[in-house]
Design a protein around this motif. Structure first.
Motif, PDB file in Angstrom:
ATOM      1  N   LEU A  82      39.796  45.218  29.815  1.00  0.00           N
ATOM      2  CA  LEU A  82      39.093  44.213  30.092  1.00  0.00           C
ATOM      3  C   LEU A  82      37.787  44.040  29.153  1.00  0.00           C
ATOM      4  CD1 LEU A  82      38.749  43.837  33.870  1.00  0.00           C
ATOM      5  CD2 LEU A  82      39.857  42.296  32.449  1.00  0.00           C
ATOM      6  N   ARG A  87      36.188  37.652  26.127  1.00  0.00           N
ATOM      7  CA  ARG A  87      35.362  37.398  27.186  1.00  0.00           C
ATOM      8  C   ARG A  87      35.228  36.172  27.803  1.00  0.00           C
ATOM      9  NH1 ARG A  87      30.881  40.997  28.103  1.00  0.00           N
ATOM     10  NH2 ARG A  87      29.557  40.234  29.621  1.00  0.00           N
ATOM     11  N   VAL A  90      38.382  36.220  30.167  1.00  0.00           N
ATOM     12  CA  VAL A  90      38.122  36.951  31.358  1.00  0.00           C
ATOM     13  C   VAL A  90      37.115  36.465  32.229  1.00  0.00           C
ATOM     14  CG1 VAL A  90      37.096  39.412  31.981  1.00  0.00           C
ATOM     15  CG2 VAL A  90      38.534  39.220  30.283  1.00  0.00           C
ATOM     16  N   LEU A  96      32.518  39.473  33.856  1.00  0.00           N
ATOM     17  CA  LEU A  96      32.929  40.748  33.278  1.00  0.00           C
ATOM     18  C   LEU A  96      31.980  41.846  33.917  1.00  0.00           C
ATOM     19  CD1 LEU A  96      34.806  42.550  31.755  1.00  0.00           C
ATOM     20  CD2 LEU A  96      33.403  42.050  29.642  1.00  0.00           C
ATOM     21  N   THR A  99      32.996  42.515  37.697  1.00  0.00           N
ATOM     22  CA  THR A  99      34.289  42.983  37.356  1.00  0.00           C
ATOM     23  C   THR A  99      34.342  44.547  37.061  1.00  0.00           C
ATOM     24  OG1 THR A  99      35.285  41.085  36.717  1.00  0.00           O
ATOM     25  CG2 THR A  99      36.917  42.876  36.657  1.00  0.00           C
TER      26      THR A  99
END
Length: 152
Positions: A82, A87, A90, A96, A99
């Protein structure tokens, strides 16, 4: 303390830098300049994911000794991948940092489950199992510490 070169006794000694100014070598950005991306909380979680994937490849695939649960392996692959993806893509799914924090705590939780399972059922019976287990437990602790450092 002696100098390499003798100094002139009539010359006044060099003054140390003032205490209120921070010396350039001790600033955090200077100290961490070469450390790369693994100094942040997200970086620690990503490094823990890489370590767990490496343990799986070395000890489960190549040596056929120590196995890791597929759910933990999936979380480890997500933790490693990830931060390296775009970015913006995601962030369309979820933030992020959030996550990575969830993945880090998940890896830590699965690490505790692995430790309990390994001790309960006597999985750690040879050197390959012991090394794989210790590396997995260390990566789980690293994921927990990294998840704790992530600021939301």
């Amino acid at each position: 303390m002696t100098d390499e070169y003798p100094r002139d006794p009539m010359e006044p000694p060099a003054e140390p830098p003032p205490m209120d100014e921070e010396v350039e070598e001790h600033r955090p950005e200077t100290v961490l300049a070469g450390a790369g991306e693994f100094t942040s909380g997200e970086g620690l979680v990503a490094f823990a994911g890489l370590l767990i994937v490496a343990v799986w490849v070395i000890f489960a695939v190549i040596a056929d000794e120590y196995g890791i649960d597929w759910t933990m392996l999936a979380l480890a692959v997500a933790a490693a991948a990830l931060p390296r993806l775009d970015r913006a893509k995601v962030e369309r799914f979820h933030s992020l940092p959030v996550t990575m924090k969830v993945i880090g705590y998940g890896l830590a939780l699965f690490g505790v489950f692995n430790l309990i399972y390994d001790l309960r059922f006597g999985v750690l019976d040879n050197i390959g199992d012991i090394l794989g287990g210790l590396a997995t437990y260390a990566a789980s602790v690293m994921a927990f510490l990294g998840a704790r450092q992530i600021k939301l």
